[in-house]
Design a protein around this motif. Sequence first.
Motif, PDB file in Angstrom:
ATOM      1  N   PHE A 199       6.928  -8.335  61.509  1.00  0.00           N
ATOM      2  CA  PHE A 199       8.055  -8.260  60.636  1.00  0.00           C
ATOM      3  C   PHE A 199       7.966  -9.285  59.541  1.00  0.00           C
ATOM      4  O   PHE A 199       8.465 -10.346  59.873  1.00  0.00           O
ATOM      5  N   ASP A 200       7.341  -8.891  58.297  1.00  0.00           N
ATOM      6  CA  ASP A 200       7.708  -9.779  57.357  1.00  0.00           C
ATOM      7  C   ASP A 200       8.767  -9.611  56.334  1.00  0.00           C
ATOM      8  O   ASP A 200       9.598  -9.160  56.743  1.00  0.00           O
ATOM      9  N   PHE A 201       8.534 -10.016  55.240  1.00  0.00           N
ATOM     10  CA  PHE A 201       9.649 -10.121  54.366  1.00  0.00           C
ATOM     11  C   PHE A 201      10.186  -8.823  54.121  1.00  0.00           C
ATOM     12  O   PHE A 201      11.563  -8.373  54.172  1.00  0.00           O
ATOM     13  N   LEU A 202       9.166  -7.970  53.714  1.00  0.00           N
ATOM     14  CA  LEU A 202       9.803  -6.581  53.319  1.00  0.00           C
ATOM     15  C   LEU A 202      10.251  -5.799  54.384  1.00  0.00           C
ATOM     16  O   LEU A 202      11.262  -4.852  54.395  1.00  0.00           O
ATOM     17  N   SER A 203       9.671  -5.937  55.563  1.00  0.00           N
ATOM     18  CA  SER A 203      10.120  -5.176  56.890  1.00  0.00           C
ATOM     19  C   SER A 203      11.323  -5.957  57.112  1.00  0.00           C
ATOM     20  O   SER A 203      12.218  -4.908  57.947  1.00  0.00           O
ATOM     21  N   ALA A 204      11.894  -6.988  56.977  1.00  0.00           N
ATOM     22  CA  ALA A 204      12.946  -7.796  57.291  1.00  0.00           C
ATOM     23  C   ALA A 204      14.145  -6.715  56.464  1.00  0.00           C
ATOM     24  O   ALA A 204      15.328  -6.436  57.040  1.00  0.00           O
ATOM     25  N   PRO A 241      26.114   3.137  49.907  1.00  0.00           N
ATOM     26  CA  PRO A 241      25.447   3.991  48.689  1.00  0.00           C
ATOM     27  C   PRO A 241      24.231   3.140  48.224  1.00  0.00           C
ATOM     28  O   PRO A 241      23.045   3.376  47.935  1.00  0.00           O
ATOM     29  N   THR A 242      24.573   1.792  47.705  1.00  0.00           N
ATOM     30  CA  THR A 242      23.626   1.133  46.966  1.00  0.00           C
ATOM     31  C   THR A 242      23.095  -0.170  47.674  1.00  0.00           C
ATOM     32  O   THR A 242      22.284  -0.948  47.204  1.00  0.00           O
ATOM     33  N   VAL A 243      23.245  -0.088  49.126  1.00  0.00           N
ATOM     34  CA  VAL A 243      22.482  -1.107  49.619  1.00  0.00           C
ATOM     35  C   VAL A 243      20.889  -1.052  49.702  1.00  0.00           C
ATOM     36  O   VAL A 243      20.363  -2.156  49.654  1.00  0.00           O
ATOM     37  N   SER A 244      20.451  -0.061  49.960  1.00  0.00           N
ATOM     38  CA  SER A 244      19.155   0.068  49.953  1.00  0.00           C
ATOM     39  C   SER A 244      18.424  -0.213  48.500  1.00  0.00           C
ATOM     40  O   SER A 244      17.515  -1.103  48.629  1.00  0.00           O
ATOM     41  N   PHE A 250      25.801  -7.985  50.705  1.00  0.00           N
ATOM     42  CA  PHE A 250      24.484  -7.473  51.783  1.00  0.00           C
ATOM     43  C   PHE A 250      23.578  -8.674  51.789  1.00  0.00           C
ATOM     44  O   PHE A 250      23.004  -9.061  52.874  1.00  0.00           O
ATOM     45  N   VAL A 251      23.044  -8.987  50.421  1.00  0.00           N
ATOM     46  CA  VAL A 251      21.902  -9.952  50.491  1.00  0.00           C
ATOM     47  C   VAL A 251      22.443 -11.256  51.194  1.00  0.00           C
ATOM     48  O   VAL A 251      21.817 -11.791  51.587  1.00  0.00           O
ATOM     49  N   GLY A 252      23.700 -11.538  50.556  1.00  0.00           N
ATOM     50  CA  GLY A 252      24.331 -12.887  51.126  1.00  0.00           C
ATOM     51  C   GLY A 252      24.461 -12.805  52.608  1.00  0.00           C
ATOM     52  O   GLY A 252      24.167 -13.882  53.201  1.00  0.00           O
ATOM     53  N   ASP A 253      24.904 -11.881  53.092  1.00  0.00           N
ATOM     54  CA  ASP A 253      25.057 -11.798  54.440  1.00  0.00           C
ATOM     55  C   ASP A 253      24.026 -11.963  55.233  1.00  0.00           C
ATOM     56  O   ASP A 253      23.913 -12.258  56.383  1.00  0.00           O
ATOM     57  N   ARG A 254      22.731 -11.190  54.770  1.00  0.00           N
ATOM     58  CA  ARG A 254      21.364 -11.150  55.728  1.00  0.00           C
ATOM     59  C   ARG A 254      20.342 -11.972  54.976  1.00  0.00           C
ATOM     60  O   ARG A 254      19.318 -11.819  55.548  1.00  0.00           O
ATOM     61  N   LEU A 255      20.879 -12.891  54.337  1.00  0.00           N
ATOM     62  CA  LEU A 255      19.583 -13.718  53.655  1.00  0.00           C
ATOM     63  C   LEU A 255      18.812 -14.504  54.677  1.00  0.00           C
ATOM     64  O   LEU A 255      17.634 -14.751  54.592  1.00  0.00           O
ATOM     65  N   GLY A 256      19.860 -15.013  55.636  1.00  0.00           N
ATOM     66  CA  GLY A 256      18.954 -16.069  56.935  1.00  0.00           C
ATOM     67  C   GLY A 256      17.928 -14.872  57.784  1.00  0.00           C
ATOM     68  O   GLY A 256      16.937 -15.426  57.710  1.00  0.00           O
ATOM     69  N   TYR A 257      18.468 -13.847  57.792  1.00  0.00           N
ATOM     70  CA  TYR A 257      17.295 -12.705  58.612  1.00  0.00           C
ATOM     71  C   TYR A 257      16.182 -12.572  57.692  1.00  0.00           C
ATOM     72  O   TYR A 257      15.046 -12.054  57.932  1.00  0.00           O
ATOM     73  N   PHE A 258      16.253 -12.441  56.247  1.00  0.00           N
ATOM     74  CA  PHE A 258      15.290 -12.017  55.267  1.00  0.00           C
ATOM     75  C   PHE A 258      14.311 -13.232  55.198  1.00  0.00           C
ATOM     76  O   PHE A 258      13.239 -13.137  55.226  1.00  0.00           O
ATOM     77  N   ILE A 259      14.863 -14.406  55.489  1.00  0.00           N
ATOM     78  CA  ILE A 259      13.983 -15.423  55.539  1.00  0.00           C
ATOM     79  C   ILE A 259      13.392 -16.002  56.696  1.00  0.00           C
ATOM     80  O   ILE A 259      12.014 -16.304  56.756  1.00  0.00           O
ATOM     81  N   TYR A 260      14.030 -15.830  57.937  1.00  0.00           N
ATOM     82  CA  TYR A 260      13.598 -16.302  59.311  1.00  0.00           C
ATOM     83  C   TYR A 260      13.286 -15.099  60.195  1.00  0.00           C
ATOM     84  O   TYR A 260      12.801 -15.635  60.989  1.00  0.00           O
ATOM     85  N   ALA A 286      17.108  -4.502  57.772  1.00  0.00           N
ATOM     86  CA  ALA A 286      18.579  -4.754  57.618  1.00  0.00           C
ATOM     87  C   ALA A 286      19.401  -3.745  57.145  1.00  0.00           C
ATOM     88  O   ALA A 286      20.720  -3.463  57.227  1.00  0.00           O
ATOM     89  N   ARG A 287      18.573  -2.883  56.117  1.00  0.00           N
ATOM     90  CA  ARG A 287      19.404  -1.997  55.303  1.00  0.00           C
ATOM     91  C   ARG A 287      19.852  -0.897  55.866  1.00  0.00           C
ATOM     92  O   ARG A 287      20.780  -0.019  55.543  1.00  0.00           O
ATOM     93  N   ILE A 288      19.150  -0.392  56.837  1.00  0.00           N
ATOM     94  CA  ILE A 288      19.654   0.589  57.837  1.00  0.00           C
ATOM     95  C   ILE A 288      20.692   0.178  59.031  1.00  0.00           C
ATOM     96  O   ILE A 288      21.121   1.290  59.940  1.00  0.00           O
ATOM     97  N   ASP A 289      21.261  -0.926  58.880  1.00  0.00           N
ATOM     98  CA  ASP A 289      22.250  -1.479  59.781  1.00  0.00           C
ATOM     99  C   ASP A 289      23.477  -0.526  59.497  1.00  0.00           C
ATOM    100  O   ASP A 289      23.994  -0.682  58.242  1.00  0.00           O
TER     101      ASP A 289
END
Length: 392
Positions: free
Chosen positions: A336-341, A354-357, A102-112, A345-348
């Motif tokens: 939308f800062d880093f934690l907001s991103a 179960p362990t995404v959050s 999940f982190v690898g798939d959404r890493l771009g969104y977390f950064i940008y 993403a976790r509610i997508d």
Amino acid sequence: MSDISSNNSIDLPAELPRVFVQEKILKDAPAPLNDSGVFGWLLRNLFQNVWQTTASIVTIFFLGWLFWQIAEFAILNAVWVGDDREACSVEIGRSLGACWAFVGDRLGYFIYGAYPVEERWRVNVFFFLGAVVLGHVLWLNAPFKRLGLLAAFVLFPVVAFVLLNGWPALGLSEVTTDRWGGLMVTLVVAGVGIVAALPIGIILALGRRSKLPVVRLFSIALIELPRGVPLITVLFLANTMLPLFLPADVNPDKLVRALVGITFFAAAYLAEIVRGGLQAIPLGQYEASQALGLGYWRTMAFVVLPQAIKVAVPNIVSINIGLFKDTSLLLIVGIFDFLSAIETARIDPQWAAPTVSATGYAFAAMVYFVFCFGMSRYGSFTEKHLSRGHNN
């Protein structure tokens, strides 16, 4: 005389005993195990008495259990590759670990954040230039120090604004701040707040010590009002009330409003820290400056403030670390800062596992820890460097 000497004579043995003298130099004997090496350190620090031994054993077992739980979740049972929630679903016979896919798939969104994908190279250039400029500023003995400070505080902000916001005349399409997000926004807000809050805090601290009633009361108001309310309230006030103090045709961006609120909130705390440092300076420093013919501003700039800031370095670093973490409250005003991103993403539904959050929050904790721990270590290094003259 002969009689006296004969009566006081001492009978010596016919042959004196021989004295043994070591002719060969012996090597130094090693220190006892109780005083040196790993065994000695353990005895001195962990197993000195019964109570300390008991506490050490309990602590070691607890840390071992905690380390194993973290390693089991984050490494041994983790999922590293996957395209959706199916990769991180429950499997029979295996405990479910972190969903790093999940982190690898959404890493771009977390950064940008929602920054356009085709324009993300501009953010990368901003990160690179920021790292270079920051490294030169933090290098205490760097060459061309004045040139580096000029580039950091004058040239770099202009270049960063042009890169991130865009300038059609230079071929850079405009990207409004409502599309900014992720780690980029966190670094921008924290960087601007840290850089701008300290000089404002110094001015407020000097104003609070001023003999002019108007200046002193105005400084006290700017210090006590932000310190008397939570940061959330300051952000709301900056977002809703700042436009009321500006001309009708001036409507600042909501990111600018948040920057103003966070900057003055941190400056209020820094002002009191700097004021404490000023009070720690002996009166003789002021008198010596006056004896040399230095005016008020030169005395402050070259004599008093350098010593006061040196005293206040640990508290200044603590405020900066808190400011970096407080950027997570920007979601309150729609930024939308880093934690907001990560929260978005976790509610997508695509990653409703179960362990995404837990994985997202663990990743956020690691990122925040890296930046905050780095600031803490640099603060300790600076403190030791500045206090060398006092360590005799």
